[in-house]
Motif scaffolding. Structure first.
Motif, PDB file in Angstrom:
ATOM      1  N   PRO A 189       0.769  -1.159   0.015  1.00  0.00           N
ATOM      2  CA  PRO A 189      -0.096  -0.007  -0.012  1.00  0.00           C
ATOM      3  C   PRO A 189       0.829   1.118  -0.037  1.00  0.00           C
ATOM      4  CG  PRO A 189       0.189  -0.856   2.226  1.00  0.00           C
ATOM      5  CD  PRO A 189       0.916  -1.697   1.393  1.00  0.00           C
ATOM      6  N   PHE A 190       2.052   1.376  -0.442  1.00  0.00           N
ATOM      7  CA  PHE A 190       2.867   2.149  -0.557  1.00  0.00           C
ATOM      8  C   PHE A 190       2.829   3.252  -1.867  1.00  0.00           C
ATOM      9  CE2 PHE A 190       4.580  -0.875   2.390  1.00  0.00           C
ATOM     10  CZ  PHE A 190       4.934   0.067   3.648  1.00  0.00           C
ATOM     11  N   TYR A 191       3.227   4.340  -1.800  1.00  0.00           N
ATOM     12  CA  TYR A 191       3.135   5.349  -3.092  1.00  0.00           C
ATOM     13  C   TYR A 191       4.591   5.268  -3.364  1.00  0.00           C
ATOM     14  CZ  TYR A 191      -1.280   6.996  -1.615  1.00  0.00           C
ATOM     15  OH  TYR A 191      -2.476   6.951  -1.072  1.00  0.00           O
ATOM     16  N   ALA A 192       5.061   4.698  -4.644  1.00  0.00           N
ATOM     17  CA  ALA A 192       6.302   4.630  -5.312  1.00  0.00           C
ATOM     18  C   ALA A 192       6.542   5.736  -6.204  1.00  0.00           C
ATOM     19  CB  ALA A 192       6.527   3.342  -6.129  1.00  0.00           C
ATOM     20  N   VAL A 193       7.955   6.236  -6.286  1.00  0.00           N
ATOM     21  CA  VAL A 193       8.185   7.209  -7.179  1.00  0.00           C
ATOM     22  C   VAL A 193       9.485   6.905  -7.900  1.00  0.00           C
ATOM     23  CG1 VAL A 193       7.562   9.250  -6.135  1.00  0.00           C
ATOM     24  CG2 VAL A 193       9.669   8.274  -5.209  1.00  0.00           C
ATOM     25  N   SER A 194       9.774   7.363  -9.046  1.00  0.00           N
ATOM     26  CA  SER A 194      10.866   6.814  -9.944  1.00  0.00           C
ATOM     27  C   SER A 194      11.997   7.663  -9.605  1.00  0.00           C
ATOM     28  CB  SER A 194      10.611   6.930 -11.387  1.00  0.00           C
ATOM     29  OG  SER A 194      11.629   6.711 -12.033  1.00  0.00           O
ATOM     30  N   VAL A 195      13.130   7.141  -8.996  1.00  0.00           N
ATOM     31  CA  VAL A 195      14.214   8.156  -8.727  1.00  0.00           C
ATOM     32  C   VAL A 195      15.148   8.081  -9.908  1.00  0.00           C
ATOM     33  CG1 VAL A 195      16.285   8.558  -7.130  1.00  0.00           C
ATOM     34  CG2 VAL A 195      14.098   7.745  -6.275  1.00  0.00           C
ATOM     35  N   ALA A 196      15.542   9.126 -10.254  1.00  0.00           N
ATOM     36  CA  ALA A 196      16.570   9.220 -11.691  1.00  0.00           C
ATOM     37  C   ALA A 196      18.066   9.298 -11.110  1.00  0.00           C
ATOM     38  CB  ALA A 196      16.174  10.456 -12.435  1.00  0.00           C
ATOM     39  N   GLY A 197      18.107  10.046  -9.968  1.00  0.00           N
ATOM     40  CA  GLY A 197      19.609  10.108  -9.287  1.00  0.00           C
ATOM     41  C   GLY A 197      19.668  10.736  -8.099  1.00  0.00           C
ATOM     42  N   VAL A 198      20.747  10.729  -7.361  1.00  0.00           N
ATOM     43  CA  VAL A 198      21.006  11.354  -6.081  1.00  0.00           C
ATOM     44  C   VAL A 198      22.401  12.336  -6.316  1.00  0.00           C
ATOM     45  CG1 VAL A 198      21.488  11.163  -3.492  1.00  0.00           C
ATOM     46  CG2 VAL A 198      19.960   9.724  -4.814  1.00  0.00           C
ATOM     47  N   HIS A 199      22.254  13.434  -6.058  1.00  0.00           N
ATOM     48  CA  HIS A 199      23.551  14.594  -6.290  1.00  0.00           C
ATOM     49  C   HIS A 199      23.959  14.977  -5.118  1.00  0.00           C
ATOM     50  CE1 HIS A 199      22.144  14.728 -10.593  1.00  0.00           C
ATOM     51  NE2 HIS A 199      20.994  14.212  -9.949  1.00  0.00           N
ATOM     52  N   ILE A 200      25.320  15.107  -4.760  1.00  0.00           N
ATOM     53  CA  ILE A 200      25.929  15.897  -3.710  1.00  0.00           C
ATOM     54  C   ILE A 200      26.589  16.959  -4.359  1.00  0.00           C
ATOM     55  CG2 ILE A 200      27.562  15.841  -2.318  1.00  0.00           C
ATOM     56  CD1 ILE A 200      25.217  14.374  -1.221  1.00  0.00           C
ATOM     57  N   ASN A 201      26.194  18.363  -4.183  1.00  0.00           N
ATOM     58  CA  ASN A 201      26.911  19.562  -4.604  1.00  0.00           C
ATOM     59  C   ASN A 201      26.841  19.450  -6.095  1.00  0.00           C
ATOM     60  OD1 ASN A 201      27.357  20.602  -2.032  1.00  0.00           O
ATOM     61  ND2 ASN A 201      29.502  19.972  -1.992  1.00  0.00           N
ATOM     62  N   GLY A 202      25.601  18.967  -6.554  1.00  0.00           N
ATOM     63  CA  GLY A 202      25.349  18.820  -7.973  1.00  0.00           C
ATOM     64  C   GLY A 202      25.918  17.888  -8.859  1.00  0.00           C
ATOM     65  N   GLU A 203      26.963  16.991  -8.321  1.00  0.00           N
ATOM     66  CA  GLU A 203      27.491  15.753  -8.835  1.00  0.00           C
ATOM     67  C   GLU A 203      26.566  14.596  -8.610  1.00  0.00           C
ATOM     68  OE1 GLU A 203      31.519  13.247  -8.955  1.00  0.00           O
ATOM     69  OE2 GLU A 203      31.476  15.420  -8.332  1.00  0.00           O
ATOM     70  N   GLN A 204      26.349  14.016  -9.613  1.00  0.00           N
ATOM     71  CA  GLN A 204      25.276  12.808  -9.388  1.00  0.00           C
ATOM     72  C   GLN A 204      26.467  11.529  -8.943  1.00  0.00           C
ATOM     73  OE1 GLN A 204      22.875  11.873 -12.412  1.00  0.00           O
ATOM     74  NE2 GLN A 204      22.369   9.790 -11.886  1.00  0.00           N
ATOM     75  N   LEU A 205      25.886  11.003  -8.033  1.00  0.00           N
ATOM     76  CA  LEU A 205      26.326   9.897  -7.358  1.00  0.00           C
ATOM     77  C   LEU A 205      26.350   8.449  -8.336  1.00  0.00           C
ATOM     78  CD1 LEU A 205      25.754  10.200  -3.530  1.00  0.00           C
ATOM     79  CD2 LEU A 205      27.653  11.180  -4.781  1.00  0.00           C
ATOM     80  N   ASP A 206      27.608   7.568  -8.124  1.00  0.00           N
ATOM     81  CA  ASP A 206      27.355   6.471  -8.882  1.00  0.00           C
ATOM     82  C   ASP A 206      26.674   5.361  -8.290  1.00  0.00           C
ATOM     83  OD1 ASP A 206      27.785   4.841 -10.870  1.00  0.00           O
ATOM     84  OD2 ASP A 206      30.181   4.236 -10.172  1.00  0.00           O
ATOM     85  N   ILE A 207      25.357   5.321  -8.518  1.00  0.00           N
ATOM     86  CA  ILE A 207      24.387   4.333  -7.757  1.00  0.00           C
ATOM     87  C   ILE A 207      23.756   3.538  -8.814  1.00  0.00           C
ATOM     88  CG2 ILE A 207      22.494   4.134  -6.339  1.00  0.00           C
ATOM     89  CD1 ILE A 207      23.082   6.779  -5.055  1.00  0.00           C
ATOM     90  N   PRO A 208      23.788   2.178  -8.827  1.00  0.00           N
ATOM     91  CA  PRO A 208      23.333   1.332  -9.836  1.00  0.00           C
ATOM     92  C   PRO A 208      21.823   1.796 -10.101  1.00  0.00           C
ATOM     93  CG  PRO A 208      24.635  -0.003  -8.243  1.00  0.00           C
ATOM     94  CD  PRO A 208      24.648   1.472  -7.839  1.00  0.00           C
ATOM     95  N   SER A 209      21.612   1.773 -11.197  1.00  0.00           N
ATOM     96  CA  SER A 209      20.316   2.124 -11.575  1.00  0.00           C
ATOM     97  C   SER A 209      19.146   1.256 -11.246  1.00  0.00           C
ATOM     98  CB  SER A 209      20.058   2.305 -13.226  1.00  0.00           C
ATOM     99  OG  SER A 209      20.305   1.084 -13.786  1.00  0.00           O
ATOM    100  N   ALA A 210      19.772  -0.133 -10.831  1.00  0.00           N
ATOM    101  CA  ALA A 210      18.832  -1.595 -10.533  1.00  0.00           C
ATOM    102  C   ALA A 210      18.038  -0.897  -9.314  1.00  0.00           C
ATOM    103  CB  ALA A 210      19.596  -2.409 -10.374  1.00  0.00           C
ATOM    104  N   VAL A 211      18.983  -0.152  -8.378  1.00  0.00           N
ATOM    105  CA  VAL A 211      18.524   0.187  -6.865  1.00  0.00           C
ATOM    106  C   VAL A 211      17.068   0.885  -6.999  1.00  0.00           C
ATOM    107  CG1 VAL A 211      18.681   1.769  -4.943  1.00  0.00           C
ATOM    108  CG2 VAL A 211      20.775   0.396  -5.924  1.00  0.00           C
TER     109      VAL A 211
END
Length: 345
Positions: A189-211
């Motif tokens: 019963p949760f509300y899901a969202v599609s995360v495109a990326g996480v950024h620190i000081n404007g730089e996108q972190l190298d997180i596998p897209s499968a996450v």
């Protein structure tokens, strides 16, 4: 306590009158049982019907070990209507919602239910309070959560129907802070969202897209009933490494349940906290204040306010990361809208 993952309204036994409830009896209708996230014991058709019992969460417990048990039924709920001037402007008009699913606890374990009179269900379920109320008032509901360390006279608010703040913000602002709301049954019963990326000081972190991919046993949800943000292991490790690198000169201290805590007053100038942004589908970015992810855990102690979750597994955007933002859940058009605000009325 309002919970965006809960299927129904649960009230403590000190605040409900069992005799006034019209119970569901044995052999619960399959459509309700399948979508309700309730654990319902098996029953025999030849036994006289008793009130339907439940365990919440469904046959399990919250991460802190909390669980509630009791009986479940239906009742009506009367709510006050706003006259249009915001959630603080309540008129004398009332509306009644029929057939609200209500759980009445007989016992509970853990701390999640100790400090509240009940749980208001905002989950993605056809029997949740949110779905009942939203269907009556335009298919939308919204909430704004104040800082978790704010004075007790500062209040969060919950609105059913179009949010005054969001509807007056203009189309440009609405488009900038808008992303698809994934009402995926696999995440219910949760509300899901599609995360495109996480950024620190404007730089996108190298997180596998499968996450962030539900089809690869990942995904991300928003949950107003979970305080700390929980990231699946691959995302957690990358994020805390990026944040902790900025605090390398600050002495570490130990404080449960956090892994990275620091003595922020141990001499010298405090380091600058890097800017965190979570990017959703459609280029919408959540830029929480620093106090929402490097949190004050004790006097003079700050901790990276993120916990490690299982992988494979779903990541959870908790209520501290959501605070000081207005979140509007448009169930009809399947959109999530959000904007930064102090939640003042």
């Amino acid at each position: 306590m309002a919970r965006s993952g809960g299927p129904k309204l649960i009230v403590s036994s000190d605040h409900c009158d069992i005799e006034l409830m019209r119970y569901f009896f044995a052999n619960c209708p399959s459509t309700k049982c399948e979508l309700s996230n309730l654990h319902v014991p098996s029953t025999r058709a030849d036994v006289a019907p008793d009130p339907l019992t439940f365990t919440y969460p469904c046959g399990d417990r919250y991460k802190d070990g909390s669980a509630a048990r009791g009986v479940v039924g239906t009742d009506s709920a009367t709510i006050a209507l706003s006259s249009g001037g915001g959630s603080a402007d309540i008129s004398s008009r009332r509306a009644k919602l029929q057939g609200v699913v209500l759980g009445c606890t007989a016992s509970y374990d853990g701390d999640s239910f100790r400090s509240s009179d009940g749980v208001l269900s905002l989950g993605n379920s056809n029997i949740s309070f949110a779905s009942r109320a939203a269907s009556r008032f335009g298919g939308r509901f919204s909430y704004c959560l104040v800082d978790h360390l704010a004075p007790r006279n500062a209040t969060s608010y919950l609105t059913f129907g179009s949010s005054v703040s969001s509807s007056s913000s203009g189309s440009a602002a609405a488009a900038q802070f808008q992303t698809p709301l994934l009402l995926d049954r696999r995440m219910s019963p949760f509300y899901a969202v599609s995360v495109a990326g996480v950024h620190i000081n404007g730089e996108q972190l190298d997180i596998p897209s499968a996450v962030w991919d539900v089809d690869q046993n990942g995904g991300a949800i928003l949950d107003s009933g979970t305080s700390l943000t929980i990231l699946a292991t691959p995302a957690y490790q990358v994020l805390v490494q990026a944040l902790s690198a900025h605090f390398a000169g600050v002495p570490r201290v130990t404080m449960d349940p956090f892994e990275y805590c620091y003595n922020w007053t141990a001499g010298g100038a405090a380091p600058e906290i890097p800017r965190l942004e979570v990017e959703f589908a459609g280029s919408a970015r959540l830029a929480p204040p620093a106090k929402s992810y490097v949190i004050d855990a004790a006097p003079g102690v700050k901790c990276i306010g993120v916990q490690e979750g299982a992988w494979p597994g779903v990541s959870v955007i908790g209520n501290i990361l959501q605070q000081e933002h207005l979140w509007e859940f448009d169930l009809r058009d399947r959109l999530l809208r959000f904007k930064h605000t102090r939640c003042a009325q």
